[in-house]
Design a protein around this motif. Structure first.
Motif, PDB file in Angstrom:
ATOM      1  N   HIS A 107       0.916  -1.258   0.078  1.00  0.00           N
ATOM      2  CA  HIS A 107      -0.113  -0.158  -0.049  1.00  0.00           C
ATOM      3  C   HIS A 107       0.959   1.164  -0.078  1.00  0.00           C
ATOM      4  O   HIS A 107       0.311   2.392  -0.318  1.00  0.00           O
ATOM      5  N   THR A 108       2.016   1.215   0.245  1.00  0.00           N
ATOM      6  CA  THR A 108       3.121   2.252   0.384  1.00  0.00           C
ATOM      7  C   THR A 108       3.349   2.989  -0.925  1.00  0.00           C
ATOM      8  O   THR A 108       3.370   3.920  -1.346  1.00  0.00           O
ATOM      9  N   ALA A 109       3.180   1.730  -1.959  1.00  0.00           N
ATOM     10  CA  ALA A 109       3.344   2.137  -3.489  1.00  0.00           C
ATOM     11  C   ALA A 109       2.102   2.911  -3.873  1.00  0.00           C
ATOM     12  O   ALA A 109       2.350   3.846  -4.671  1.00  0.00           O
ATOM     13  N   ARG A 110       0.799   2.451  -3.591  1.00  0.00           N
ATOM     14  CA  ARG A 110      -0.371   3.288  -3.753  1.00  0.00           C
ATOM     15  C   ARG A 110      -0.307   4.744  -3.372  1.00  0.00           C
ATOM     16  O   ARG A 110      -0.381   5.594  -4.021  1.00  0.00           O
ATOM     17  N   ARG A 111       0.180   4.764  -2.154  1.00  0.00           N
ATOM     18  CA  ARG A 111       0.165   6.314  -1.627  1.00  0.00           C
ATOM     19  C   ARG A 111       1.334   6.761  -2.032  1.00  0.00           C
ATOM     20  O   ARG A 111       1.242   8.102  -2.327  1.00  0.00           O
ATOM     21  N   SER A 112       2.411   6.401  -2.449  1.00  0.00           N
ATOM     22  CA  SER A 112       3.802   6.917  -3.058  1.00  0.00           C
ATOM     23  C   SER A 112       3.127   7.658  -4.449  1.00  0.00           C
ATOM     24  O   SER A 112       3.582   8.682  -4.892  1.00  0.00           O
ATOM     25  N   GLY A 113       2.323   6.476  -5.157  1.00  0.00           N
ATOM     26  CA  GLY A 113       1.977   7.004  -6.439  1.00  0.00           C
ATOM     27  C   GLY A 113       1.160   8.331  -6.379  1.00  0.00           C
ATOM     28  O   GLY A 113       1.121   9.174  -7.222  1.00  0.00           O
ATOM     29  N   ALA A 114      -0.015   8.107  -5.611  1.00  0.00           N
ATOM     30  CA  ALA A 114      -0.837   9.360  -5.306  1.00  0.00           C
ATOM     31  C   ALA A 114      -0.016  10.548  -5.201  1.00  0.00           C
ATOM     32  O   ALA A 114      -0.225  11.683  -5.657  1.00  0.00           O
ATOM     33  N   THR A 115       1.071  10.434  -3.951  1.00  0.00           N
ATOM     34  CA  THR A 115       1.691  11.754  -3.884  1.00  0.00           C
ATOM     35  C   THR A 115       2.599  12.249  -4.817  1.00  0.00           C
ATOM     36  O   THR A 115       2.526  13.389  -5.014  1.00  0.00           O
ATOM     37  N   ASN A 116       3.112  11.284  -5.622  1.00  0.00           N
ATOM     38  CA  ASN A 116       4.088  11.640  -6.666  1.00  0.00           C
ATOM     39  C   ASN A 116       3.438  12.295  -7.861  1.00  0.00           C
ATOM     40  O   ASN A 116       3.709  13.199  -8.436  1.00  0.00           O
ATOM     41  N   MET A 117       1.883  12.020  -8.099  1.00  0.00           N
ATOM     42  CA  MET A 117       1.252  12.655  -9.129  1.00  0.00           C
ATOM     43  C   MET A 117       0.625  13.910  -8.563  1.00  0.00           C
ATOM     44  O   MET A 117       0.862  14.880  -9.334  1.00  0.00           O
ATOM     45  N   TYR A 118       0.718  13.879  -7.462  1.00  0.00           N
ATOM     46  CA  TYR A 118       0.200  15.577  -6.610  1.00  0.00           C
ATOM     47  C   TYR A 118       1.497  16.561  -6.916  1.00  0.00           C
ATOM     48  O   TYR A 118       1.297  17.623  -7.421  1.00  0.00           O
ATOM     49  N   LEU A 119       2.529  15.929  -6.439  1.00  0.00           N
ATOM     50  CA  LEU A 119       3.651  16.632  -6.508  1.00  0.00           C
ATOM     51  C   LEU A 119       4.088  17.214  -8.155  1.00  0.00           C
ATOM     52  O   LEU A 119       4.725  18.260  -8.311  1.00  0.00           O
ATOM     53  N   ASP A 123      -3.994  17.313 -11.171  1.00  0.00           N
ATOM     54  CA  ASP A 123      -5.214  17.795 -10.402  1.00  0.00           C
ATOM     55  C   ASP A 123      -5.771  16.703  -9.508  1.00  0.00           C
ATOM     56  O   ASP A 123      -5.763  15.634  -9.959  1.00  0.00           O
ATOM     57  N   LEU A 124      -6.222  17.165  -8.147  1.00  0.00           N
ATOM     58  CA  LEU A 124      -6.614  16.294  -7.425  1.00  0.00           C
ATOM     59  C   LEU A 124      -7.671  15.330  -7.835  1.00  0.00           C
ATOM     60  O   LEU A 124      -7.937  14.214  -7.389  1.00  0.00           O
ATOM     61  N   LYS A 125      -8.685  15.822  -8.654  1.00  0.00           N
ATOM     62  CA  LYS A 125      -9.736  15.207  -9.210  1.00  0.00           C
ATOM     63  C   LYS A 125      -9.410  13.986 -10.077  1.00  0.00           C
ATOM     64  O   LYS A 125     -10.092  12.990 -10.032  1.00  0.00           O
ATOM     65  N   PHE A 126      -8.194  13.990 -10.966  1.00  0.00           N
ATOM     66  CA  PHE A 126      -8.018  13.153 -11.726  1.00  0.00           C
ATOM     67  C   PHE A 126      -7.144  12.215 -10.830  1.00  0.00           C
ATOM     68  O   PHE A 126      -7.393  10.927 -11.203  1.00  0.00           O
ATOM     69  N   ILE A 127      -6.520  12.535  -9.912  1.00  0.00           N
ATOM     70  CA  ILE A 127      -5.934  11.362  -8.892  1.00  0.00           C
ATOM     71  C   ILE A 127      -6.968  10.608  -8.370  1.00  0.00           C
ATOM     72  O   ILE A 127      -6.771   9.474  -8.168  1.00  0.00           O
ATOM     73  N   GLN A 128      -8.006  11.307  -7.719  1.00  0.00           N
ATOM     74  CA  GLN A 128      -9.119  10.766  -7.129  1.00  0.00           C
ATOM     75  C   GLN A 128      -9.798   9.567  -8.183  1.00  0.00           C
ATOM     76  O   GLN A 128     -10.035   8.466  -7.758  1.00  0.00           O
ATOM     77  N   ASP A 129      -9.980   9.835  -9.472  1.00  0.00           N
ATOM     78  CA  ASP A 129     -10.245   9.070 -10.485  1.00  0.00           C
ATOM     79  C   ASP A 129      -9.494   7.556 -10.736  1.00  0.00           C
ATOM     80  O   ASP A 129      -9.964   6.524 -10.892  1.00  0.00           O
ATOM     81  N   ILE A 130      -8.126   8.105 -10.778  1.00  0.00           N
ATOM     82  CA  ILE A 130      -7.442   7.118 -10.655  1.00  0.00           C
ATOM     83  C   ILE A 130      -7.505   5.891  -9.749  1.00  0.00           C
ATOM     84  O   ILE A 130      -7.271   4.827  -9.876  1.00  0.00           O
ATOM     85  N   LEU A 131      -7.470   6.746  -8.643  1.00  0.00           N
ATOM     86  CA  LEU A 131      -7.531   5.676  -7.210  1.00  0.00           C
ATOM     87  C   LEU A 131      -8.976   5.053  -7.117  1.00  0.00           C
ATOM     88  O   LEU A 131      -8.941   4.106  -6.248  1.00  0.00           O
ATOM     89  N   GLY A 132     -10.098   5.701  -7.776  1.00  0.00           N
ATOM     90  CA  GLY A 132     -11.109   4.929  -7.536  1.00  0.00           C
ATOM     91  C   GLY A 132     -11.725   5.585  -6.163  1.00  0.00           C
ATOM     92  O   GLY A 132     -12.874   4.737  -5.781  1.00  0.00           O
ATOM     93  N   HIS A 133     -11.615   6.486  -5.667  1.00  0.00           N
ATOM     94  CA  HIS A 133     -12.054   7.099  -4.490  1.00  0.00           C
ATOM     95  C   HIS A 133     -13.631   7.674  -4.898  1.00  0.00           C
ATOM     96  O   HIS A 133     -13.306   8.475  -5.633  1.00  0.00           O
ATOM     97  N   ALA A 134     -14.555   7.712  -3.969  1.00  0.00           N
ATOM     98  CA  ALA A 134     -15.761   8.243  -4.158  1.00  0.00           C
ATOM     99  C   ALA A 134     -15.605   9.477  -3.581  1.00  0.00           C
ATOM    100  O   ALA A 134     -16.080  10.593  -3.958  1.00  0.00           O
ATOM    101  N   LYS A 135     -14.730   9.817  -2.562  1.00  0.00           N
ATOM    102  CA  LYS A 135     -14.776  11.257  -1.956  1.00  0.00           C
ATOM    103  C   LYS A 135     -13.379  11.586  -1.907  1.00  0.00           C
ATOM    104  O   LYS A 135     -12.192  10.981  -1.764  1.00  0.00           O
ATOM    105  N   ILE A 136     -13.251  13.111  -2.172  1.00  0.00           N
ATOM    106  CA  ILE A 136     -11.890  13.857  -2.663  1.00  0.00           C
ATOM    107  C   ILE A 136     -11.126  13.855  -1.008  1.00  0.00           C
ATOM    108  O   ILE A 136      -9.851  13.857  -1.100  1.00  0.00           O
ATOM    109  N   GLU A 137     -11.819  13.720  -0.006  1.00  0.00           N
ATOM    110  CA  GLU A 137     -11.143  13.677   1.331  1.00  0.00           C
ATOM    111  C   GLU A 137     -10.232  12.406   1.562  1.00  0.00           C
ATOM    112  O   GLU A 137      -9.143  12.406   1.935  1.00  0.00           O
ATOM    113  N   GLN A 138     -10.685  11.372   0.985  1.00  0.00           N
ATOM    114  CA  GLN A 138     -10.003  10.072   0.885  1.00  0.00           C
ATOM    115  C   GLN A 138      -8.747  10.274   0.151  1.00  0.00           C
ATOM    116  O   GLN A 138      -7.560   9.901   0.561  1.00  0.00           O
TER     117      GLN A 138
END
Length: 163
Positions: A107-119, A123-138
């Motif tokens: 799961h470290t890889a998943r979180r690192s992927g999200a962080t690296n995309m952000y850095l 856009d957070l909305k695109f990262i949310q779509d990639i992660l498959g999250h329903a809520k932006i807060e997650q």
């Protein structure tokens, strides 16, 4: 692990990837946990990795074996500073001191992927779509950026740079 870092997919998803999931440099996969179809642009380093492997993906292994192996790799890589992990259990704060590599999981890889995309400015909305999250807060909870890294990211923003 690198598939997780470059795609931000869960181990249960990136361990199932095969050539049929790749088309026009986009990974298309139904996620196991959320039963949701996600579309992820192929990272250039992932394309290079696959090219070096003649487009042959590694065979799947269990999450438990993967986590055990990634800890060994983390130790070999010298990720061995001592760190404190604080968790709240039953209303009490519990601190655990371990070597940093002992905390690495799939799961470290998943979180690192999200962080690296952000850095990288995605856009957070695109990262949310990639992660498959329903809520932006997650999605936001996955992104770990220090205050200094955030300032470095913002330094060239027109508001601060005057450009």
């Amino acid at each position: 692990f690198l598939f997780g870092c470059y795609t931000a997919l869960r181990h249960s998803d990136y361990s199932r990837l095969d050539a049929l999931h790749f088309k026009d440099d986009i990974i298309r996969i139904w996620t196991v946990k959320k039963d949701k179809k996600v579309f992820i642009p192929m990272h250039y380093q992932l394309r290079e990795l696959l090219k070096r492997r003649n487009n042959i993906l590694p065979g799947p292994i269990s999450d438990q074996k993967h986590n055990k192996q990634i800890k060994v790799i983390g130790k070999l890589a010298g990720i061995n500073e001592e760190v404190i992990l604080s968790k709240t259990r039953g209303g009490k704060r519990i601190e655990t001191v371990k070597y940093k590599y002992e905390f690495i999981t799939s799961h470290t890889a998943r979180r690192s992927g999200a962080t690296n995309m952000y850095l990288a400015g995605i856009d957070l909305k695109f990262i949310q779509d990639i992660l498959g999250h329903a809520k932006i807060e997650q999605t936001i909870s996955y992104i770990k950026v220090s205050a200094e890294d955030n300032a470095k990211r913002l330094i060239n923003h027109p508001y601060f740079s005057g450009k």
